[in-house]
Design a protein around this motif. Sequence first.
Motif, PDB file in Angstrom:
ATOM      1  N   ARG A   1      -7.769   9.522  -0.468  1.00  0.00           N
ATOM      2  CA  ARG A   1      -8.416   7.967  -1.173  1.00  0.00           C
ATOM      3  C   ARG A   1      -8.785   6.803  -0.512  1.00  0.00           C
ATOM      4  O   ARG A   1      -7.403   6.425   0.123  1.00  0.00           O
ATOM      5  CB  ARG A   1      -8.129   7.537  -2.673  1.00  0.00           C
ATOM      6  CG  ARG A   1      -8.546   9.262  -4.085  1.00  0.00           C
ATOM      7  CD  ARG A   1      -7.757   8.825  -5.071  1.00  0.00           C
ATOM      8  NE  ARG A   1      -7.467  10.288  -5.569  1.00  0.00           N
ATOM      9  CZ  ARG A   1      -7.166  10.610  -6.632  1.00  0.00           C
ATOM     10  NH1 ARG A   1      -6.256   9.808  -7.417  1.00  0.00           N
ATOM     11  NH2 ARG A   1      -7.105  12.055  -7.322  1.00  0.00           N
ATOM     12  N   VAL A   2      -9.223   6.204  -0.391  1.00  0.00           N
ATOM     13  CA  VAL A   2      -9.714   4.937   0.073  1.00  0.00           C
ATOM     14  C   VAL A   2     -10.374   5.302   1.754  1.00  0.00           C
ATOM     15  O   VAL A   2     -10.980   5.263   2.206  1.00  0.00           O
ATOM     16  CB  VAL A   2      -9.004   3.622   0.128  1.00  0.00           C
ATOM     17  CG1 VAL A   2      -8.858   2.291   0.957  1.00  0.00           C
ATOM     18  CG2 VAL A   2      -8.902   3.446  -1.073  1.00  0.00           C
TER      19      VAL A   2
ATOM     20  N   ILE B   1      -2.869   4.682   0.808  1.00  0.00           N
ATOM     21  CA  ILE B   1      -2.281   4.320  -0.312  1.00  0.00           C
ATOM     22  C   ILE B   1      -0.677   4.705  -0.179  1.00  0.00           C
ATOM     23  O   ILE B   1      -0.060   3.981  -1.021  1.00  0.00           O
ATOM     24  CB  ILE B   1      -3.145   5.370  -1.180  1.00  0.00           C
ATOM     25  CG1 ILE B   1      -4.783   5.029  -1.444  1.00  0.00           C
ATOM     26  CG2 ILE B   1      -2.360   5.151  -2.553  1.00  0.00           C
ATOM     27  CD1 ILE B   1      -5.198   3.527  -2.536  1.00  0.00           C
TER      28      ILE B   1
ATOM     29  N   THR C   1       0.975   4.131   2.341  1.00  0.00           N
ATOM     30  CA  THR C   1       2.194   2.601   2.740  1.00  0.00           C
ATOM     31  C   THR C   1       2.347   2.006   2.090  1.00  0.00           C
ATOM     32  O   THR C   1       2.891   1.195   2.206  1.00  0.00           O
ATOM     33  CB  THR C   1       1.032   2.551   3.886  1.00  0.00           C
ATOM     34  OG1 THR C   1      -0.077   1.666   3.183  1.00  0.00           O
ATOM     35  CG2 THR C   1       0.805   3.518   4.945  1.00  0.00           C
ATOM     36  N   LYS C   2       1.684   2.434   0.502  1.00  0.00           N
ATOM     37  CA  LYS C   2       1.809   0.719  -0.424  1.00  0.00           C
ATOM     38  C   LYS C   2       3.423   1.045  -0.963  1.00  0.00           C
ATOM     39  O   LYS C   2       3.777   0.272  -1.763  1.00  0.00           O
ATOM     40  CB  LYS C   2       0.723   1.010  -1.489  1.00  0.00           C
ATOM     41  CG  LYS C   2      -0.591   0.206  -0.322  1.00  0.00           C
ATOM     42  CD  LYS C   2      -1.076  -0.640   0.158  1.00  0.00           C
ATOM     43  CE  LYS C   2      -1.473  -1.109   1.804  1.00  0.00           C
ATOM     44  NZ  LYS C   2      -1.046  -1.965   2.261  1.00  0.00           N
ATOM     45  N   GLU C   3       3.183   2.505  -1.256  1.00  0.00           N
ATOM     46  CA  GLU C   3       4.565   2.850  -1.944  1.00  0.00           C
ATOM     47  C   GLU C   3       6.309   2.637  -1.536  1.00  0.00           C
ATOM     48  O   GLU C   3       6.050   2.309   0.094  1.00  0.00           O
ATOM     49  CB  GLU C   3       4.755   4.652  -2.083  1.00  0.00           C
ATOM     50  CG  GLU C   3       3.454   5.176  -2.656  1.00  0.00           C
ATOM     51  CD  GLU C   3       3.475   4.299  -4.113  1.00  0.00           C
ATOM     52  OE1 GLU C   3       5.017   5.051  -4.827  1.00  0.00           O
ATOM     53  OE2 GLU C   3       2.518   4.632  -4.696  1.00  0.00           O
ATOM     54  N   PRO C   4       6.892   2.322  -2.268  1.00  0.00           N
ATOM     55  CA  PRO C   4       8.138   1.679  -1.949  1.00  0.00           C
ATOM     56  C   PRO C   4       9.221   2.351  -1.435  1.00  0.00           C
ATOM     57  O   PRO C   4      10.034   2.014  -0.516  1.00  0.00           O
ATOM     58  CB  PRO C   4       8.995   1.250  -3.621  1.00  0.00           C
ATOM     59  CG  PRO C   4       7.839   1.305  -4.451  1.00  0.00           C
ATOM     60  CD  PRO C   4       6.987   2.783  -3.808  1.00  0.00           C
TER      61      PRO C   4
ATOM     62  N   GLY D   1       4.957  -3.662  11.720  1.00  0.00           N
ATOM     63  CA  GLY D   1       4.708  -4.332   9.592  1.00  0.00           C
ATOM     64  C   GLY D   1       2.963  -4.210   9.842  1.00  0.00           C
ATOM     65  O   GLY D   1       2.317  -4.951   9.526  1.00  0.00           O
TER      66      GLY D   1
ATOM     67  N   ALA E   1      -7.392   2.442  -5.711  1.00  0.00           N
ATOM     68  CA  ALA E   1      -7.131   1.657  -4.580  1.00  0.00           C
ATOM     69  C   ALA E   1      -6.651   0.150  -5.851  1.00  0.00           C
ATOM     70  O   ALA E   1      -5.817  -0.660  -6.044  1.00  0.00           O
ATOM     71  CB  ALA E   1      -7.845   1.430  -4.070  1.00  0.00           C
TER      72      ALA E   1
ATOM     73  N   ALA F   1      -2.942   0.768  -6.460  1.00  0.00           N
ATOM     74  CA  ALA F   1      -2.087   0.483  -5.599  1.00  0.00           C
ATOM     75  C   ALA F   1      -2.190  -1.184  -5.515  1.00  0.00           C
ATOM     76  O   ALA F   1      -1.062  -2.055  -5.275  1.00  0.00           O
ATOM     77  CB  ALA F   1      -3.217   0.641  -4.342  1.00  0.00           C
TER      78      ALA F   1
ATOM     79  N   ARG G   1       1.569  -2.091  -6.277  1.00  0.00           N
ATOM     80  CA  ARG G   1       2.432  -2.325  -5.725  1.00  0.00           C
ATOM     81  C   ARG G   1       2.193  -3.596  -4.656  1.00  0.00           C
ATOM     82  O   ARG G   1       2.558  -4.018  -3.372  1.00  0.00           O
ATOM     83  CB  ARG G   1       1.860  -0.942  -4.852  1.00  0.00           C
ATOM     84  CG  ARG G   1       1.887   0.244  -5.086  1.00  0.00           C
ATOM     85  CD  ARG G   1       2.870   0.261  -4.961  1.00  0.00           C
ATOM     86  NE  ARG G   1       4.082   1.813  -5.723  1.00  0.00           N
ATOM     87  CZ  ARG G   1       4.643   2.253  -7.282  1.00  0.00           C
ATOM     88  NH1 ARG G   1       5.406   1.085  -7.419  1.00  0.00           N
ATOM     89  NH2 ARG G   1       4.995   3.195  -7.252  1.00  0.00           N
ATOM     90  N   MET G   2       0.768  -4.781  -4.981  1.00  0.00           N
ATOM     91  CA  MET G   2       0.518  -5.247  -3.950  1.00  0.00           C
ATOM     92  C   MET G   2       0.175  -6.578  -4.678  1.00  0.00           C
ATOM     93  O   MET G   2      -0.027  -7.371  -4.525  1.00  0.00           O
ATOM     94  CB  MET G   2      -0.734  -4.447  -3.345  1.00  0.00           C
ATOM     95  CG  MET G   2      -0.441  -3.534  -2.022  1.00  0.00           C
ATOM     96  SD  MET G   2      -1.987  -2.804  -1.601  1.00  0.00           S
ATOM     97  CE  MET G   2      -2.799  -4.253  -0.598  1.00  0.00           C
TER      98      MET G   2
ATOM     99  N   ASP H   1       1.325  -4.573   2.939  1.00  0.00           N
ATOM    100  CA  ASP H   1       2.168  -5.074   2.647  1.00  0.00           C
ATOM    101  C   ASP H   1       0.613  -6.103   2.365  1.00  0.00           C
ATOM    102  O   ASP H   1       0.468  -6.401   1.555  1.00  0.00           O
ATOM    103  CB  ASP H   1       3.033  -5.502   2.386  1.00  0.00           C
ATOM    104  CG  ASP H   1       3.305  -6.384   3.667  1.00  0.00           C
ATOM    105  OD1 ASP H   1       2.672  -6.834   4.010  1.00  0.00           O
ATOM    106  OD2 ASP H   1       4.440  -7.295   3.407  1.00  0.00           O
TER     107      ASP H   1
END
Lengths: 286, 176
Positions: free
Chosen positions: A63-64, A69, A71-74, A112, B20, B23, B27-28, B161
């Motif tokens: 998705r996206v 997606i 990569t945004k996970e803790p 990063g 999206a 997230a 998360r952001m 991030d």
Amino acid sequence: MVSTDAPRVALIQFPGSNCEWETKRAAEAAGIICDIFRWNRDPSLLAEYDGYIIGGGFSYQDRVRSGVIATKEPIVATMFEQVTEEGKPVLGICNGAQVLVEAGLIPGLNPGQVEMALAPNYPDPAGRLRDFCCRWVYLRHSCPQGRCELTSHMESDYVWPVPIAHGEGRFTTRTAGLIDRLRETDQIVFQYCDAQGNVENTPEINPNGAMANIAGLCNPEGNVLAMMPHPERASFVRQLPVELGASWGEKKREAWGSREAMAAPGPGRLVFDSLREALLPATVAG
Amino acid sequence: MQMIELLVKLKIPDVTALTAAAALRRRMGYGEVLKELTRADYYALHLQTDSQQSALALAEELAESTNLFVNPNKHTYELRGPGEKVKPTSEDGVWPVEVLVTDAEGTEATEIQQALKERLGYAEQVAGVEQGTLWIMKVAAADLATARQIAEEMAVTKARDEGLLVNPHFQAWEIL
């Protein structure tokens, strides 16, 4: 059976991962304890591992765009710290490579920062494969042996067959001069080539139109490898198609009818052998 | 030449937009400012017609009867002429902002154009079709300029991030 004092990797499983079991099997065949680690477990537990694998599939259903997606996970934030601060190795295969690029670990000149993309396969009218592409290709190991920890068992200029299976696998960047810099620093680990090792930008050789025929990149420190092809699918002779011809096709033909010969290492095993060796110092230190 | 925008949305919940949004919020750090996020397939239809009214009629015909843009079982659609876009207004401090994401290497919808011109007989009426993805946000902010700035921050991926919807190494974006 893998020894209980063997190095341990966490193979991170996201919703949509689909290559974890064959990757685990390939890693275990190389003497690595490989735990499938769900993305929603306590990320601090990652510190107990000597290194990481992110395998193929479609994390979050792409998705996206592929990998972003996840990569945004803790869990990725924790892995990022373990890799950049502790120097632990991480192997990203296919969707795992997409995660590493979107996480800013590859090419990792400024960890990063997102300096590249794995864009959709190049849709040109000259016959280049577009959309999802699944076939065997040849790779050349284009960096000096030992430059990348995860290919230390592979001689420079080694040419090997391996399957690809992706729709968004074209290494590309709009950062001026980046590709030249990656050449200078020998971060281009694998390039698409023909069976003789010739690297040419033709649809037959470079199936997705990647810049500089890039199929795999490492970070400047050499402990992170992102590769689009699937070494876990070329880790046993039984996985190789006879149609490859030449030495690997012949090995498969000769192995016909023999369980032991079919279970012998394929060319992709060298990546996992290298990973095992990269994990050992961390184990000793720990 | 007239340009008509065709926006195609899913009738069912759009899991990509929902993911999206989750997230961005969870998360952001955009939980307080991102009030809504939806998505549409975006087409810019360049039509050889003598008026905007006839262009809208042709665009409706293309959407309804070619099966190239809209599957009525799962899609709804909206047509917008160039003069129809009104200046966004705030509802209780929440501003609508649209982010158009396209392929930086070309926006042309080659296969759709080919089908319209060569197979379906629209060679003289359709000059071109461009495509992209339209992200439609509702952003809480003090003013529209701030809302647009936040939308761009949420959209453009600069770091692990920072940003989600666009990878600038192969995509282009425009805040509409």
